[in-house]
Design a protein around this motif. Structure first.
Motif, short mmCIF file in Angstrom:
data_model
loop_
_atom_site.label_atom_id
_atom_site.label_comp_id
_atom_site.label_asym_id
_atom_site.label_seq_id
_atom_site.Cartn_x
_atom_site.Cartn_y
_atom_site.Cartn_z
N LEU A 17 8.17 4.31 -6.99
CA LEU A 17 8.17 2.84 -7.44
C LEU A 17 9.46 2.28 -7.94
N TYR A 18 10.35 3.35 -8.75
CA TYR A 18 11.73 2.92 -8.83
C TYR A 18 12.49 2.83 -7.66
N GLY B 299 1.09 -0.29 2.47
CA GLY B 299 0.95 1.21 2.60
C GLY B 299 1.57 1.93 1.42
N VAL B 300 2.79 1.33 1.06
CA VAL B 300 3.63 1.95 0.05
C VAL B 300 2.98 1.72 -1.23
N ALA B 301 2.30 0.56 -1.38
CA ALA B 301 1.62 0.27 -2.80
C ALA B 301 0.42 1.12 -2.81
N LEU B 302 -0.36 1.60 -1.61
CA LEU B 302 -1.41 2.33 -1.63
C LEU B 302 -0.96 3.59 -2.12
N ALA B 303 -0.01 4.25 -1.35
CA ALA B 303 0.50 5.61 -1.99
C ALA B 303 0.96 5.58 -3.27
N ILE B 304 1.68 4.71 -3.75
CA ILE B 304 1.94 5.01 -5.31
C ILE B 304 0.68 4.65 -6.05
N ALA C 20 -2.49 -4.71 -4.98
CA ALA C 20 -1.48 -4.96 -3.82
C ALA C 20 -1.56 -4.03 -2.66
N GLY C 21 -2.26 -2.61 -3.15
CA GLY C 21 -2.41 -1.52 -2.05
C GLY C 21 -3.90 -1.40 -1.84
#
Lengths: 102, 664, 156
Positions: free
Chosen positions: B212-213, B234-239, B296-297
Motif C-alpha cells: 500500500l505504501y 487487481g492491486v487493491a484486491l491483492a492488498i 475498490a478491489g
C-alpha cells in the motif's frame, strides 16, 4: 637575535634527552625524573610560542602553568606507587615491575 | 466561554493504562494482596471516564441521523472540527514527514473506544475477585493494562502503521496471557499455537502495508480512503486480501480459527477481554477501516463467504462441546463470522453495531462463565450442580447475555444480527441461508449450555468418557501431558461469587441491554444513525424489517425448543453415531491436519535452512572467532609485562604521530 | 635579548639534562634536575614572563628535587645499573627520530615577542581559564588524597 625557532629547537633537544632517559634508565625514580624533563620541555615550547605568537591571551603560558600543576600531581602519585612497589619488592629497579600482564 | 473538551486529551486514553502498566510492572513487588488489582481498576475507571467524555463529544459534534417529525433527517452540527484529528510529526527523514503520529477519532473510533474502555473496566473489576490468591497477581494486571493500552491505541490510530504496532503488542499480550498459567503443558502449547497462527496471518498485514505504501506513498487512513479509487483493481484486491488474511488470523475465522479454542487456557477474564470482546474484534475493526480499499478491489465477497461459513461451522461445533469456555469460544468465532458477513454484504453499520453489542454480551457471558467456574470448581457443564439454585445473580445476568446471543427480542444480539442478515438477504441469499442456519444452532447450543449447567445436578461428564478425547489432540499433546481436570465431588455446593464480581456482571448486563435498545429502530435512528451517515437508517414499521424480525425470532425459538426437548429430561444420551460426535468434538480434525500435514511440509524447508545455518552462517561466525584467536596468538608476545617494553610502545606511538605530522 | 645569554642558559639546561639521564648516581641526577629546572626558569625570564619563572623556580626547581631526594633516601637506592649497549642504541635512534620529527615542525623565524606581566597572566588565568583552574585545584586535592591513601601502611 633570538627567534622562536631557537626556543623550540632547545625544547626539542630537551625532549629528546628526556625520552632517552625514559627509555634507558633502570631505576623508577630516574625514570620519573626523565618524565619531568619531558614535561618541562613541552612547557617551554608552549610558553615560548605564547610569548611570540599570542600577545592577547598568552594561552601557551597558561598551559605551561597547568603543565606544572599536572606534573606535580603526577609526581606525587608516581612516588606513592613507587613506595608501594618498593615495599612489595624491596627495590625500585624497573625490572621488578614485570607482572603488568592482563 | 471556554468549556473543557475531551478530544484534545484523547491521547491520554491509551497512555494512562500504559503508565499503569509501567507502574505495575516496575513496582511489582510493592503491590501486596489485592492492591495491584484495585490500582489497575482505578486507572481503567479514569480511562472509561475520559473515553465517555470523548464519545459524548463526538456524539454532539458528528453529523448524524435524527428523528425529526417522524422522519429520519441528517443533522450536521455547526460545531466543526469533527472527526477529531491530532497529529505529531514522527519518523521524519530529511524533514519530510514520513509517518506521523496521528490520533484519529471519528464516529466508529469514538464508539469502539468507549466500548473497550468500559468493557475493560468491568473485566478489571471482575478480575480483582477472580484472580484472588493466584500467583503473580500484580503481573496479571500489568499485562491486562498493557493490552488495554494497545487495544485503545489500535482503535484510535489514524495511521495503519500505528495500527500495526498496537496490533502486534496485542498479539504479544494475548500470547503472554494465554500462557499465564505456564506451569501447565497445555497452556504452554496453547500460547505457542496462538502466537504462531496469528503471526502467520500478521505477515499479510505487513506485506499489505508495504505494498500500500509503495502504491500510495502514505499510510494515513484518511488519505488512503481518499486515494483508494486510484489503485488498480487487481492491486487493491491483492492488498485487501493480504489485510484480510491478518483479520482472519486475529479474529479466528476459518481456516485460521484453530488457536482461539485453545486460547481458553488463559484465565477467564482474559478470555472475556482479549478473546471475546476486544482483540478478536480488532480484525473486524481493521476491515471496517480498510473498507474503501476492499471496495475498490471488490474483495468484499471474500469477507462475506468466509464470515458466513465460519458463522455456521462454529455454531454447529459449539453444540458438541462440554467445556463452558470452549462453547463460548466457538460462539465467539461464530459471531465474529457474522460481523465479517455483515461487512461483506455492505452492512457496514450493522457489522459495527454487532461488534459493539457482541463485545458487551460476550464479555458478560465469559465473566458469567468465570463466576460459574469459580463457584462450581469445574469448567465442564455436565459436572456443574444446579447453578441456578446457588448463583442467582450469575444466572440472571447469564440469561440476559444468552438471550442477546440467541437473538431473542429485545436483547442486543437480536437487533444487530438481524440487521446483518437483512443486508445478506438483499445481496447474497445463499449466505443469508447459512447465516440463519447458524442462528438456529446458536440458539440451540446456548440453551443446551444453560440447561445442563444451571438446571441439572452434577453428572458424569460424557466428554471425559469418550475415548477420542483422551489427552489434547488439538494441542498435539498426549494423555500424560494433558490429563483431564479432576471432577469436583458430586455433592459440591456452589456459592455465589463475591460483590466485585457480581457488580461487574450487573454492569455489563446493563451496558448490553442499553446498547441493544439504543441500536434498535424502536427509538428512531439511534446508534446506527450516529455510526453511519452515508445512508438513511431504516425505521419501524418497515415491512421488510418486520419480516426479518419475525423469521429471526422464529428460528431462535426453534433452536431453543429443540434444545429444551432434547436436554431437559435426558442430557446424557448420545443421539448421533460415534464417528460424527468424535469428528465434531475433535473439531473436524482440522488441528490435527495442521500438525500432521502442514507441520511436516513446513519441516523440509526448515531443514534446508538448518543446513544453511550450520554450514554457511556458522562458518562465518567461526571464522571471525578463529581470526580473532590467530591475531591474538600472534600479538600476545607484545605483552611482556615489563615496564620498559610498554614505555617503548608509548614512544613508538608518539613518534608515529610526530613523523606523521611532518608528512602531512 | 642577548644571544650570548641564551646560549649560556641553553647550554647549562642541556648539560643538566644530560647529567640527569646519564649519571649512575641518582642523587647527582636529582641535583642536576634542580639545576636544569633553575636554568629553565631563567629562560622564562628571557621570554618576559617573570610569573612563570617564579613558579618554575618554586615548584620545579625546589619542591620536586627535594621530594625526589626524600624518596631516594626512603628507598635507599642511590645507584643505577647502566642499561645495555643495545638499549642505548635503540634509545638514541628513537630520540634522534623524535628530534628529526620535531625539527620538521619548526616554523618560520619569528623575532618579535611580547612580555607578560604577572597581573596580565593572573587576570587571564582567572577569567579565560577559570574552569580549568578550578579543575586543577580539584586535581591537586585528588593527588594529595591519592598519594596518602596509596602510601600509608595498612594496619593489620
Amino acid at each position: 637575535m633570538i627567534t622562536l625557532g631557537h626556543f623550540l629547537a632547545l625544547s626539542a633537544v630537551l625532549f629528546a634527552i628526556g625520552l632517552f632517559g625514559v627509555l634507558t634508565r633502570r631505576n623508577l625514580i630516574a625514570v620519573l625524573m626523565s618524565v619531568e624533563i619531558l614535561l618541562n620541555a613541552a612547557a617551554l615550547a608552549f610558553a615560548s610560542v605564547a610569548a611570540y605568537k599570542d600577545p592577547v591571551f598568552f594561552a601557551g603560558q597558561l598551559f605551561a602553568l597547568f603543565i606544572i600543576v599536572v606534573a606535580a600531581a603526577e609526581l606525587s602519585i608516581g612516588f606513592a606507587i613507587l613506595l608501594l612497589v618498593f615495599r612489595h619488592a624491596g627495590s625500585v629497579a624497573t625490572d621488578v615491575v614485570e607482572e603488568m600482564r592482563g | 466561554m471556554n468549556t473543557f473538551t475531551y478530544a484534545p486529551v484523547a491521547y491520554w486514553i491509551p497512555l494512562l493504562p500504559f503508565l499503569g502498566f509501567l507502574v505495575l510492572a516496575l513496582l511489582n513487588p510493592l503491590f501486596k494482596g489485592r492492591s495491584g488489582g484495585w490500582f489497575a481498576t482505578l486507572v481503567m475507571a479514569l480511562v472509561a471516564f475520559l473515553a465517555s467524555g470523548v464519545f459524548l463529544e463526538a456524539l454532539r459534534a458528528a453529523p448524524h441521523w435524527r428523528l425529526v417529525g417522524g422522519e429520519a433527517e441528517l443533522v450536521r452540527p455547526a460545531l466543526s472540527g469533527f472527526p477529531f484529528r491530532f497529529e505529531w510529526p514522527w519518523l521524519q527523514i530529511h524533514g519530510e514527514t514520513g509517518i506521523s503520529l496521528v490520533v484519529y477519532i471519528d464516529q466508529m473510533a469514538a464508539a469502539v473506544t468507549a466500548m473497550v474502555a468500559w468493557a475493560s473496566f468491568f473485566i478489571h473489576l471482575f478480575s480483582i475477585g477472580y484472580m484472588d490468591g493466584e500467583e503473580r497477581y500484580p503481573t496479571f494486571f500489568a499485562y491486562l493494562e498493557l493490552f488495554t493500552a494497545a487495544m485503545l491505541a489500535f482503535v484510535m490510530a489514524g495511521n495503519f502503521f500505528h495500527a500495526l504496532l498496537a496490533w502486534e503488542v496485542m498479539g504479544l499480550m494475548s500470547y503472554l496471557l494465554i500462557g499465564f498459567f505456564f506451569k501447565k503443558a497445555s497452556a504452554r502449547q496453547a500460547m505457542k499455537k496462538a502466537f504462531i497462527t496469528t503471526k502467520f496471518a500478521d505477515l499479510g498485514f505487513m506485506l499489505g502495508l508495504f505494498w500500500l505504501y509503495k502504491e500510495l506513498g502514505t499510510l494515513d487512513l484518511v488519505k488512503v480512503a481518499a486515494m483508494a479509487g486510484q489503485l488498480a483493481a487487481g492491486v487493491a484486491l491483492a492488498i485487501g486480501l493480504l489485510l484480510f488474511l491478518a483479520a482472519v488470523g486475529k479474529s479466528a475465522q476459518f481456516p485460521l480459527h484453530v488457536w482461539l479454542l485453545d486460547a481458553m487456557e488463559g484465565p477467564t477474564p482474559v478470555s472475556a477481554m482479549i478473546h471475546a470482546a476486544t482483540m478478536v474484534a480488532a480484525g473486524v475493526y481493521l476491515m471496517a477501516r480498510f473498507y474503501p480499499v476492499l471496495e475498490a478491489g471488490h474483495a468484499l465477497s471474500y469477507l462475506a463467504w468466509i464470515g458466513a461459513i465460519t458463522a455456521l461451522f462454529a455454531a454447529v461445533l459449539g453444540a458438541a462441546f462440554a467445556d463452558v469456555k470452549k462453547i463460548l469460544a466457538w460462539s465467539t468465532v461464530s459471531q465474529l463470522g457474522y460481523m465479517f458477513l455483515g461487512l461483506g454484504v455492505f452492512g457496514w453499520a450493522a457489522a459495527l453495531f454487532h461488534l459493539l453489542a457482541h463485545a458487551f454480551f460476550k464479555a458478560l457471558l465469559f465473566l458469567g462463565s468465570g463466576s460459574m467456574i469459580h463457584g462450581a470448581k469445574t469448567q465442564d457443564i455436565f459436572e456443574m450442580n444446579r447453578l441456578a439454585r446457588y448463583m442467582p445473580i450469575t444466572y440472571a445476568t447469564f440469561l440476559i447475555g444468552a438471550a442477546a446471543l440467541m437473538g431473542l427480542p429485545p436483547f442486543a444480539g437480536f437487533w444487530s444480527k438481524d440487521l446483518i442478515l437483512h443486508a445478506a438477504l438483499a445481496h447474497a441469499p445463499f449466505l443469508w441461508l447459512l447465516g440463519i442456519t447458524g442462528a438456529f444452532f446458536t440458539a440451540f447450543y446456548t440453551t443446551r449450555m444453560i440447561l445442563i449447567a444451571f438446571h441439572h445436578p452434577s453428572l458424569p461428564s460424557p466428554w471425559k468418557k469418550a475415548p477420542w478425547n483422551r489427552g489434547c489432540p488439538a494441542l498435539n499433546l498426549g494423555p500424560e501431558d494433558c490429563p483431564p481436570d479432576p471432577a469436583p465431588p458430586a455433592d459440591h455446593r456452589p456459592h455465589e461469587s463475591e460483590p466485585v464480581m457480581t457488580l461487574a456482571l450487573l454492569g455489563l448486563a446493563a451496558f448490553s441491554l442499553a446498547v441493544g435498545l439504543w441500536g434498535s429502530p424502536l427509538f428512531g435512528p439511534g446508534l446506527l444513525g450516529f455510526l453511519y451517515e452515508g445512508a438513511k437508517p431504516e425505521l419501524l414499521p418497515a415491512g421488510e424489517l418486520l419480516g426479518g424480525y419475525a423469521i429471526g425470532t422464529g428460528v431462535a425459538l426453534a433452536g431453543l425448543l429443540l434444545a429444551v426437548g432434547l436436554y431437559l429430561r435426558d442430557p446424557l444420551t448420545q443421539r448421533l453415531p460415534d464417528p460424527v460426535v468424535a469428528a465434531l468434538q475433535r473439531r473436524l480434525y482440522i488441528d490435527e491436519f495442521y500438525y500432521q500435514v502442514v507441520g511436516r511440509v513446513a519441516q523440509w524447508p526448515t531443514e534446508l535452512l538448518w543446513l544453511f545455518d550450520t554450514y554457511v552462517v556458522d562458518l562465518f561466525v567461526d571464522l571471525v572467532g578463529y581470526l580473532t584467536y590467530v591475531v591474538g596468538q600472534a600479538l600476545r608476545g607484545l605483552q611482556s609485562g615489563r615496564f620498559a617494553t610498554y614505555a617503548l610502545y608509548l614512544v613508538l606511538g608518539a613518534l608515529a604521530l610526530v613523523l606523521g605530522g611532518v608528512r602531512w | 635579548m642577548s644571544a650570548v645569554g641564551f646560549a649560556i642558559l641553553a647550554g647549562l639546561v642541556l648539560a643538566g639534562a644530560l647529567v640527569v639521564v646519564l649519571s649512575e648516581n641518582v642523587v647527582h641526577a636529582a641535583v642536576a634536575l634542580a639545576f636544569t629546572f633553575f636554568f629553565i626558569a631563567g629562560l622564562y625570564l628571557m621570554l618576559g614572563s617573570p610569573m612563570l619563572a617564579v613558579i618554575q623556580f618554586a615548584v620545579n626547581a625546589a619542591a620536586i628535587p627535594i621530594l625526589t631526594i626524600f624518596i631516594i633516601m626512603t628507598t635507599q637506592s642511590r645507584r643505577v645499573r647502566p642499561a645495555s649497549g643495545a638499549l642505548y642504541l635503540i634509545a638514541v635512534v628513537l630520540a634522534g627520530a623524535f628530534l628529526y620529527g620535531l625539527w620538521g615542525l619548526l616554523g618560520a623565524p619569528q623575532t618579535a615577542f611580547r612580555p607578560v606581566s604577572p597581573e596580565g597572566l593572573g587576570a587571564r588565568l582567572l577569567s579565560v581559564t577559570l574552569l580549568p583552574f578550578e579543575v586543577a585545584s580539584v586535581l591537586l586535592l585528588l593527588a594529595m588524597v591519592g598519594a596518602i591513601v596509596l602510601a600509608r601502611r595498612l594496619e593489620k
